[in-house]
Motif scaffolding. Structure first.
Motif, mmCIF file in Angstrom:
data_model
loop_
_atom_site.group_PDB
_atom_site.id
_atom_site.type_symbol
_atom_site.label_atom_id
_atom_site.label_comp_id
_atom_site.label_asym_id
_atom_site.label_seq_id
_atom_site.Cartn_x
_atom_site.Cartn_y
_atom_site.Cartn_z
ATOM 1 N N GLY A 1 11.205 6.248 30.504
ATOM 2 C CA GLY A 1 11.283 5.310 29.397
ATOM 3 C C GLY A 1 10.267 4.198 29.492
ATOM 4 N N HIS A 2 9.539 4.133 30.614
ATOM 5 C CA HIS A 2 8.496 3.119 30.795
ATOM 6 C C HIS A 2 7.100 3.676 30.526
ATOM 7 C CE1 HIS A 2 11.066 0.181 33.419
ATOM 8 N NE2 HIS A 2 11.369 0.153 32.138
ATOM 9 N N ILE A 3 7.021 4.819 29.889
ATOM 10 C CA ILE A 3 5.750 5.328 29.377
ATOM 11 C C ILE A 3 5.639 4.844 27.935
ATOM 12 C CG2 ILE A 3 4.454 7.383 28.706
ATOM 13 C CD1 ILE A 3 5.644 8.854 31.043
ATOM 14 N N ILE A 4 4.664 3.990 27.668
ATOM 15 C CA ILE A 4 4.533 3.408 26.338
ATOM 16 C C ILE A 4 3.082 3.471 25.866
ATOM 17 C CG2 ILE A 4 6.442 1.818 26.772
ATOM 18 C CD1 ILE A 4 4.345 -0.427 26.966
ATOM 19 N N LYS A 5 2.918 3.325 24.583
ATOM 20 C CA LYS A 5 1.592 3.233 23.970
ATOM 21 C C LYS A 5 1.389 1.782 23.546
ATOM 22 C CE LYS A 5 -1.160 4.901 20.041
ATOM 23 N NZ LYS A 5 -2.372 5.161 20.828
ATOM 24 N N ALA A 6 0.368 1.128 24.091
ATOM 25 C CA ALA A 6 0.113 -0.279 23.799
ATOM 26 C C ALA A 6 -0.252 -0.465 22.328
ATOM 27 C CB ALA A 6 -1.003 -0.813 24.692
ATOM 28 N N SER B 1 -4.846 -2.908 24.186
ATOM 29 C CA SER B 1 -5.049 -2.421 25.545
ATOM 30 C C SER B 1 -5.120 -0.894 25.528
ATOM 31 C CB SER B 1 -3.912 -2.878 26.461
ATOM 32 O OG SER B 1 -3.805 -4.283 26.474
ATOM 33 N N PRO B 2 -5.800 -0.288 26.508
ATOM 34 C CA PRO B 2 -5.932 1.182 26.520
ATOM 35 C C PRO B 2 -4.705 1.910 27.049
ATOM 36 C CG PRO B 2 -7.106 0.231 28.383
ATOM 37 C CD PRO B 2 -6.601 -0.930 27.570
ATOM 38 N N LEU B 3 -3.626 1.186 27.346
ATOM 39 C CA LEU B 3 -2.448 1.795 27.955
ATOM 40 C C LEU B 3 -1.782 2.800 27.030
ATOM 41 C CD1 LEU B 3 -0.550 1.711 30.470
ATOM 42 C CD2 LEU B 3 0.854 0.104 29.166
ATOM 43 N N ALA B 4 -1.602 4.017 27.534
ATOM 44 C CA ALA B 4 -0.832 5.061 26.855
ATOM 45 C C ALA B 4 -0.194 5.913 27.939
ATOM 46 C CB ALA B 4 -1.714 5.903 25.947
ATOM 47 N N GLY B 5 0.619 5.264 28.739
ATOM 48 C CA GLY B 5 1.224 5.942 29.882
ATOM 49 C C GLY B 5 2.158 4.987 30.614
ATOM 50 N N HIS B 6 2.214 5.132 31.931
ATOM 51 C CA HIS B 6 3.129 4.349 32.758
ATOM 52 C C HIS B 6 2.730 2.872 32.793
ATOM 53 C CE1 HIS B 6 5.224 7.844 34.495
ATOM 54 N NE2 HIS B 6 4.049 8.445 34.463
ATOM 55 N N LEU B 7 3.726 2.005 32.807
ATOM 56 C CA LEU B 7 3.472 0.569 32.940
ATOM 57 C C LEU B 7 2.806 0.272 34.278
ATOM 58 C CD1 LEU B 7 6.817 -1.001 31.637
ATOM 59 C CD2 LEU B 7 4.603 -1.020 30.489
ATOM 60 N N PRO B 8 1.824 -0.622 34.300
ATOM 61 C CA PRO B 8 1.174 -0.988 35.568
ATOM 62 C C PRO B 8 2.152 -1.656 36.534
ATOM 63 C CG PRO B 8 -0.173 -1.649 33.700
ATOM 64 C CD PRO B 8 1.154 -1.236 33.141
ATOM 65 N N CYS B 9 1.920 -1.458 37.826
ATOM 66 C CA CYS B 9 2.752 -2.084 38.862
ATOM 67 C C CYS B 9 2.753 -3.601 38.708
ATOM 68 C CB CYS B 9 2.227 -1.718 40.252
ATOM 69 S SG CYS B 9 1.970 0.051 40.526
ATOM 70 N N THR C 1 13.628 -9.065 21.826
ATOM 71 C CA THR C 1 12.641 -10.079 21.422
ATOM 72 C C THR C 1 11.437 -10.156 22.361
ATOM 73 O OG1 THR C 1 13.839 -11.809 22.631
ATOM 74 C CG2 THR C 1 14.383 -11.511 20.301
ATOM 75 N N THR C 2 11.633 -9.856 23.631
ATOM 76 C CA THR C 2 10.527 -9.903 24.588
ATOM 77 C C THR C 2 9.648 -8.670 24.417
ATOM 78 O OG1 THR C 2 11.788 -11.196 26.185
ATOM 79 C CG2 THR C 2 9.915 -9.950 27.036
ATOM 80 N N ALA C 3 8.344 -8.894 24.319
ATOM 81 C CA ALA C 3 7.404 -7.788 24.097
ATOM 82 C C ALA C 3 6.412 -7.704 25.245
ATOM 83 C CB ALA C 3 6.663 -7.978 22.773
ATOM 84 N N ILE C 4 5.953 -6.503 25.497
ATOM 85 C CA ILE C 4 4.932 -6.240 26.496
ATOM 86 C C ILE C 4 3.942 -5.254 25.890
ATOM 87 C CG2 ILE C 4 6.351 -4.430 27.579
ATOM 88 C CD1 ILE C 4 5.143 -5.275 30.254
ATOM 89 N N TYR C 5 2.652 -5.585 25.925
ATOM 90 C CA TYR C 5 1.611 -4.782 25.280
ATOM 91 C C TYR C 5 1.887 -4.616 23.786
ATOM 92 C CZ TYR C 5 0.120 -3.694 30.026
ATOM 93 O OH TYR C 5 -0.317 -3.801 31.310
ATOM 94 N N GLY C 6 2.561 -5.588 23.191
ATOM 95 C CA GLY C 6 2.882 -5.521 21.769
ATOM 96 C C GLY C 6 4.108 -4.698 21.450
ATOM 97 N N VAL C 7 4.754 -4.122 22.460
ATOM 98 C CA VAL C 7 5.941 -3.293 22.270
ATOM 99 C C VAL C 7 7.173 -4.099 22.664
ATOM 100 C CG1 VAL C 7 7.125 -1.157 22.919
ATOM 101 C CG2 VAL C 7 4.622 -1.212 22.762
#
Length: 648
Positions: A511-516, A520-528, A595-601
């Motif tokens: 559930g922590h695989i997201i598309k930013a 950001s270029p993230l389209a996978g696992h959240l960074p450590c 309400t809290t967002a990360i990478y716009g998600v």
């Protein structure tokens, strides 16, 4: 008698008929001369037959058309809410037609929808499934008498996309040796114009909590924002950059996604030497800064400035040492003075103290576990993260049973273990692949396994078998790899991997695989680095004290917020420390609050009314969202790759 009618604006009354009245009177007179058995009561009946005069009735005909107005949007406006608002008569019905066409005769062709104004005459319409771009709305009002207003027409532009800060910022994320007179630059991606009056608030630069004063400029053509400090930066200091949504607002009033990163300035004002440890290729005496050929006390020939580490009994059971001598030597320079910056959070309550060599064996340096002090600094590896080489040995002819035939990595076996005299020549071979263990963050991470290999090279199943207290985290990231990314982009084109939609299989894996959504270029696992501070934290597990990018939440976890769990491994009982049930829930809900967002998600909101949540109100999240045989395995699973809820 016929009814009397009344039309608005003029009165019409029926004229009196004199002859008819006389005739009636005459008849009445004739009746009195006729003998009749009628009694005196007959006079009353006669009175009842006399018709009373009827009052006048009134009919109003209203031919005035009702009023209507579109208040929002105005013609040519950018709209970010997908809502049309206006006013009309409170008793009227408003009809709207989105993106209809108008023929040569002025007839509107399309589907109309109706909305009802409130008691004050205000109305609004939520536009369903409207796309970004230009649209036209037609509006008319119909009152209760069927009068139709004139048709209002407004053309507007739907823009609900927030401005994005492109990943190519300067200075780059984690960049070192940054010039003292540098300027901070970012580029914005947005289709509409920016509000230039607010851009002065877009870039905030700080050092140790103190804001840097400067001026901000904007290039409208390139959409580049530049922050120029009023004074030169301090040497050997870490600076934090924050891109504020309050300063980047487009014509539709969409605010930008926030962005955070940091860089470190050059250690000497002359900026003559770009390598922080000196240039080994130009001056071999540089080695003498740390090593002594004749006076060293340990096998690494470290100078007498350091003491040898006190060995931990049975090193196969631990990868730590009581005194990390090499680390003390590192910190003698990295103390925050002009010579070198102090590692962030290195003085925190909980620090990263695992000491592991490149080949996986215990060492006397935690710093050396992640950094290679012998490397030359480069733009691609500014922090001198540990590197390694790989080579696939081809079968020899004739077959040499002592020669490997598979791919070998220097992180598993040093080349010098076989190639003593010709190692330099062998390493220079074109088939030898060189790579750095990455520790990617928001501006660079795509979410594949290799992005976090600096951490995962120790936190894996192999290390877990060697060191019982090493956690296997790698297995929660191994479904997306560099090889999978390459194969995808061969079929779909360069950079397509970051632009793809997350598949159902990937979502089921974690559930922590997201598309930013923030650029950001993230389209996978959240960074450590989204949950852990690199060098240390006042929280246990080196968990960050601020979680999330927007509406960030404060999180604290001390030693009393953990519990010890005993697990049997290889017929031995091993004790692990994990977050308590309540603290684990607090950690997860710091983001999963709607309400809290990360990478716009935005994190999915925890639904306390859900049947399963009501049934287990005090259980940890990992009780249902983790997988594994033990509490420890479930906790690791839920934190790094949470699954759909499954009640054990």
């Amino acid at each position: 008698m016929l009814p009397i009618s009344h039309v608005k604006g003029e009165e019409i009354t029926e004229p009196t008929n004199t002859d008819s009245s006389n005739e009636t009177n005459a008849n009445n007179e004739e009746l009195t001369d006729i003998e009749s058995p009628i009694t005196d009561d007959s006079s009353d009946s006669t009175d009842e037959l006399v018709e009373s005069p009827s009052p006048e009735s009134e009919i109003t005909i209203d031919s005035t058309p009702p009023s209507i107005a579109i208040i929002k949007p105005k013609h040519g406006d950018y709209l970010n809410s997908k809502v049309v608002e206006g006013t009309a008569e409170s008793e009227a019905t408003v009809n709207l037609c989105m993106d209809c066409t108008e023929d040569s005769a002025g007839v509107i062709i399309g589907s109309w929808v109706s909305v009802q104004p409130d008691s004050m005459g205000k109305w609004l319409y939520q536009i369903p499934e409207i796309t970004e771009g230009s649209h036209t709305v037609y509006a008319k009002a119909i009152d209760g008498d069927g009068n139709i207003s004139t048709i209002n027409k407004v053309t507007f532009i739907v823009d609900t996309l927030r401005p994005q800060v492109l990943p190519a910022v300067f200075p780059k994320q984690d960049m070192t040796q940054v010039s003292l007179d540098t300027a901070i630059k970012v580029k914005i991606s947005d289709a509409s114009e920016l509000n230039e009056a607010e851009i002065k608030n877009s870039i905030n630069v700080s050092q140790n909590g103190t804001n840097v004063k400067g001026t901000t400029s904007f290039n409208e053509v390139t959409k580049e924002i530049t922050f120029t400090p009023l004074e030169v930066l301090l040497p050997s200091k870490k600076y934090n950059v924050f891109i504020s949504p309050l300063g980047i607002i487009d014509a539709a009033k969409n605010s930008a996604f926030p962005r955070f990163w940091s860089f470190t300035t050059v250690g000497i004002k002359s900026e003559k030497h770009q390598n922080p440890h000196g240039s080994y290729t130009n001056n071999v005496d540089t080695c003498g800064n740390c090593h002594s050929t004749h006076n060293a006390l340990d096998a690494n020939l470290l100078t007498t400035k350091t003491s040898t580490p006190e060995a931990v009994p049975n090193e196969t059971e631990s990868n730590e040492t009581k005194e990390l001598a090499a680390d003390k030597f590192c910190m003698s320079c990295h103390d925050g003075t002009v010579v070198a910056p102090i590692p962030e959070n290195s003085k925190a309550n909980h620090t990263h103290d695992a000491a592991v060599k490149i080949d996986g064996t215990p060492s006397g340096s935690s710093c050396g576990s992640c950094h290679n002090p012998h490397l030359e600094r480069s733009e691609t590896n500014p922090n001198m993260a540990q590197d390694h080489i790989t080579y696939t040995h081809k079968p020899s002819n004739p077959v040499d049973p002592n020669k490997p035939t598979e791919e070998l990595s220097s992180k598993e076996q040093l080349c010098e273990s076989c190639h003593e005299n010709d190692s330099a020549e062998k390493i220079a071979h074109e088939d030898v692949e060189y790579s750095v263990f990455k520790y990617s963050k928001s501006s660079t991470a795509t979410g594949i396994y290799e992005d976090y290999e600096l951490c995962l090279r120790c936190h894996n199943e192999d290390f877990k078998s060697k060191y019982s207290k090493s956690a296997d985290i790698a297995s929660h990231y191994n479904n997306l790899t560099e090889e999978i990314k390459k194969q995808y982009e061969v079929t779909n084109g360069t950079s397509s991997f970051a632009n793809r939609e997350i598949s159902t299989a990937e979502k089921n894996f974690s559930g922590h695989i997201i598309k930013a959504l923030d650029g950001s270029p993230l389209a996978g696992h959240l960074p450590c680095a989204e949950c852990h501070d690199t060098h240390g934290s006042n929280n246990i597990k080196q968990l960050k004290q601020s979680l999330g990018h927007e509406n960030a939440q404060t999180f604290t976890a001390g030693d009393t917020d953990s519990k010890n769990v005993k697990v049997v491994m290889d017929n031995k009982e091993v004790e692990f420390s994990i977050l308590s049930e309540s603290k684990e829930r607090a950690f997860c809900l710091a983001c999963h609050n709607g309400t809290t967002a990360i990478y716009g998600v935005t994190g999915q909101n925890y639904d306390a009314a859900r049947t399963e949540h009501k049934a287990y109100p005090s259980k940890s999240c990992s009780y249902c969202h983790g997988r594994g045989e033990t509490e420890v395995e479930k906790a690791l699973s839920a934190a790094h790759a949470p699954k759909k809820g499954l009640v054990p």
